[in-house]
Design a protein around this motif. Structure first.
Motif, PDB file in Angstrom:
ATOM      1  N   MET C  29       0.659  -1.071   0.011  1.00 50.15           N
ATOM      2  CA  MET C  29       0.048  -0.102  -0.205  1.00 50.15           C
ATOM      3  C   MET C  29       0.780   1.195  -0.055  1.00 50.15           C
ATOM      4  SD  MET C  29      -3.061  -0.486   2.798  1.00 50.15           S
ATOM      5  CE  MET C  29      -2.549  -1.971   3.355  1.00 50.15           C
ATOM      6  N   ILE C  30       0.478   2.397  -0.663  1.00 47.38           N
ATOM      7  CA  ILE C  30       1.057   3.538  -0.602  1.00 47.38           C
ATOM      8  C   ILE C  30       0.018   4.276   0.371  1.00 47.38           C
ATOM      9  CG2 ILE C  30       1.270   5.891  -1.570  1.00 47.38           C
ATOM     10  CD1 ILE C  30       2.224   4.354  -4.036  1.00 47.38           C
ATOM     11  N   MET C  58       3.844  -0.967   3.519  1.00 50.25           N
ATOM     12  CA  MET C  58       3.074   0.234   3.623  1.00 50.25           C
ATOM     13  C   MET C  58       4.224   1.213   3.471  1.00 50.25           C
ATOM     14  SD  MET C  58       0.292   1.852   6.390  1.00 50.25           S
ATOM     15  CE  MET C  58      -1.187   0.627   6.457  1.00 50.25           C
ATOM     16  N   PHE C  59       4.138   2.007   2.268  1.00 55.27           N
ATOM     17  CA  PHE C  59       4.891   3.029   2.027  1.00 55.27           C
ATOM     18  C   PHE C  59       4.233   4.317   2.525  1.00 55.27           C
ATOM     19  CE2 PHE C  59       6.951   5.904  -1.025  1.00 55.27           C
ATOM     20  CZ  PHE C  59       8.428   5.700  -0.970  1.00 55.27           C
ATOM     21  N   ARG C 136       5.656  -4.164   7.696  1.00 52.15           N
ATOM     22  CA  ARG C 136       6.776  -3.182   7.048  1.00 52.15           C
ATOM     23  C   ARG C 136       6.193  -1.837   6.782  1.00 52.15           C
ATOM     24  NH1 ARG C 136      10.543  -4.321   2.056  1.00 52.15           N
ATOM     25  NH2 ARG C 136      12.223  -2.771   2.692  1.00 52.15           N
ATOM     26  N   ILE C 137       6.703  -0.857   7.649  1.00 52.14           N
ATOM     27  CA  ILE C 137       6.417   0.405   7.185  1.00 52.14           C
ATOM     28  C   ILE C 137       7.538   1.050   6.571  1.00 52.14           C
ATOM     29  CG2 ILE C 137       5.725   2.807   8.056  1.00 52.14           C
ATOM     30  CD1 ILE C 137       3.653   1.784   9.993  1.00 52.14           C
ATOM     31  N   VAL C 138       7.438   1.827   5.517  1.00 51.37           N
ATOM     32  CA  VAL C 138       8.600   2.477   4.874  1.00 51.37           C
ATOM     33  C   VAL C 138       8.341   3.912   4.530  1.00 51.37           C
ATOM     34  CG1 VAL C 138      10.211   2.673   2.885  1.00 51.37           C
ATOM     35  CG2 VAL C 138       9.323   0.324   3.755  1.00 51.37           C
ATOM     36  N   ALA C 139       8.900   4.741   5.373  1.00 50.00           N
ATOM     37  CA  ALA C 139       8.392   6.231   5.277  1.00 50.00           C
ATOM     38  C   ALA C 139       9.296   6.741   4.181  1.00 50.00           C
ATOM     39  CB  ALA C 139       8.938   7.091   6.567  1.00 50.00           C
ATOM     40  N   CYS C 140       8.753   7.589   3.178  1.00 52.64           N
ATOM     41  CA  CYS C 140       9.162   8.424   2.094  1.00 52.64           C
ATOM     42  C   CYS C 140      10.262   9.147   2.555  1.00 52.64           C
ATOM     43  CB  CYS C 140       8.117   8.941   1.216  1.00 52.64           C
ATOM     44  SG  CYS C 140       8.675   9.696  -0.150  1.00 52.64           S
ATOM     45  N   GLN C 141      11.385   8.948   2.108  1.00 52.48           N
ATOM     46  CA  GLN C 141      12.502   9.899   2.621  1.00 52.48           C
ATOM     47  C   GLN C 141      12.570  11.312   1.899  1.00 52.48           C
ATOM     48  OE1 GLN C 141      15.819   8.604   4.444  1.00 52.48           O
ATOM     49  NE2 GLN C 141      15.425  10.928   4.512  1.00 52.48           N
ATOM     50  N   VAL C 165      12.001   1.375  -3.743  1.00 51.09           N
ATOM     51  CA  VAL C 165      11.459   0.431  -2.452  1.00 51.09           C
ATOM     52  C   VAL C 165      10.075   0.009  -2.809  1.00 51.09           C
ATOM     53  CG1 VAL C 165      11.291   0.126  -0.242  1.00 51.09           C
ATOM     54  CG2 VAL C 165      13.286   1.191  -0.998  1.00 51.09           C
ATOM     55  N   PHE C 166       9.270   1.192  -2.965  1.00 55.85           N
ATOM     56  CA  PHE C 166       7.870   1.004  -3.004  1.00 55.85           C
ATOM     57  C   PHE C 166       7.609  -0.092  -4.376  1.00 55.85           C
ATOM     58  CE2 PHE C 166       4.474   2.609  -6.055  1.00 55.85           C
ATOM     59  CZ  PHE C 166       3.217   1.595  -5.450  1.00 55.85           C
TER      60      PHE C 166
END
Lengths: 179, 179, 179
Positions: C29-30, C58-59, C136-141, C165-166
């Motif tokens: 998901m975004i 989740m991005f 897994r949460i990936v925060a947008c740099q 990554v997304f």
């Protein structure tokens, strides 16, 4: 089963698996929103996918069409409602409002300033870049009809089509996003 | 490997590839939004996919439920907060606001007028058409519980279910959209 | 074709079909939105998928980052615009506004009350639960850079990354949602 028959079946299967895997080389998006921030997100994703060698199709509909408008778009040949919509809606990426913190149009300017300080390309450059790298943009013919938007009102180099175009692109893509 | 064993493996593979390809015959959507324009987009996509022979499931949740409400929906048996929400939210497709240019409810009327002039079906007809063509609508039971919406408040001919229904539909579909 | 050659081809095909089927075990998901209701929907879907044994990524980008902020997030080391954004934006799940019926912040409180009465977990618990179950949460740099959000401003236990990554997550997932 005969060896020859088996061999044929395996070859047929290979073709089908090739086709299923080929979906990973394509990405489809519907750009429904005309908000600065969502348009920006859509084109950042598009540019990322293009840089990874994917074919990307963006089907642009409703408010998303605002992002494709030429700033000099006129009202000749439009009826009174179509003229009103033309006057009131943003024309092109530099006029788009943000979905939050718009503050009467100051929001997008602040974002552009902050993006510039961090070396992030403005939306208009992201759009140009994507189109140079082969992004296929399809403007929704039905939305254009309803809002009285003519082909010459929108960016050069785009295509025009209906929901069937979107669906067939989507069925050849692993990932389809509604933005 | 023996020829017979090989033959079995090929048949098994065929079944698995059939199943992967079958995803292209299904489309899943979450209709989260209750905005006139987004509901319209969702049902135009649904009708397009149905016309192409796809099975379409729409999982309707949160504000999207407004589109499914019967205009005559009442407040009997609801608590005070549920009554308030019932009064304040639109009931059915003809009462939905647009996400932009709503102008206190004039926006949707203008759009409907402009759509009519271009022979685009109104949202209520798009919904009826889709359901006649076999659209499967699943209303989110949890959202209904939270907002005090009863089964009889919503359109006839729809189903009720939770996120597990959405997820299993989505895992059988090539394309899933969050609208 | 020789039996041995055929056998090799079948094994190779099995590996490729395994990989295509494995997409069904992943969901991407975004989370673009920072609205209470959309964040809630995203985490309900995430929890549902995790409960079904899926891997979920989740991005989180743009306004979605509001949901990941620590309430005690400070402004030290931020420039004046970054400070302004820090002051004005919600910090964490309990401060998020609803996209409709926000009423100056009363909306989310009413929803939380109604959710509690129906035994629906509040958003903060949904987030904790999902992370415990392996979300897994990936925060947008890039969004963090533009808005001046530092790693220490956001929840512990998350990752940081860009659009690549997304995209790579999405290409390994059957379903990708833009929320």
């Amino acid at each position: 089963m005969e060896n020859q028959e088996l061999s044929q079946k395996v070859q047929e299967l290979q073709g089908r698996v090739d086709k299923l895997e080929a979906k990973n080389s394509r990405l489809t998006m519907i750009l429904f929103s005309g908000d600065f921030d969502k348009v920006m997100a859509a084109f950042i994703i598009a540019n990322g996918a293009l840089a990874m060698g994917k074919e990307v199709t963006m089907f642009v509909t409703f408010w998303g069409l605002d992002a494709l408008k030429k700033p000099e778009m006129g009202t000749a040949g439009k009826n009174i409602l179509e003229k009103m919509i033309t006057w009131m809606r943003p024309k092109g990426p530099t006029q788009l409002p943000t979905s939050k913190m718009n503050f009467g149009g100051i929001g997008p300017k602040l974002f552009k300033y902050m993006m510039g300080k961090k070396n992030v390309e403005p939306v208009s450059s992201l759009m140009e870049m994507a189109m140079e790298f082969g992004l296929r943009i399809v403007a929704c013919q039905m939305s254009m009809d309803v809002m009285g938007i003519k082909k010459e009102d929108l960016l050069d180099g785009i295509e025009f089509g209906g929901v069937a175009v979107f669906l067939s692109e989507s069925y050849g893509s692993n990932t389809t996003l509604f933005v």
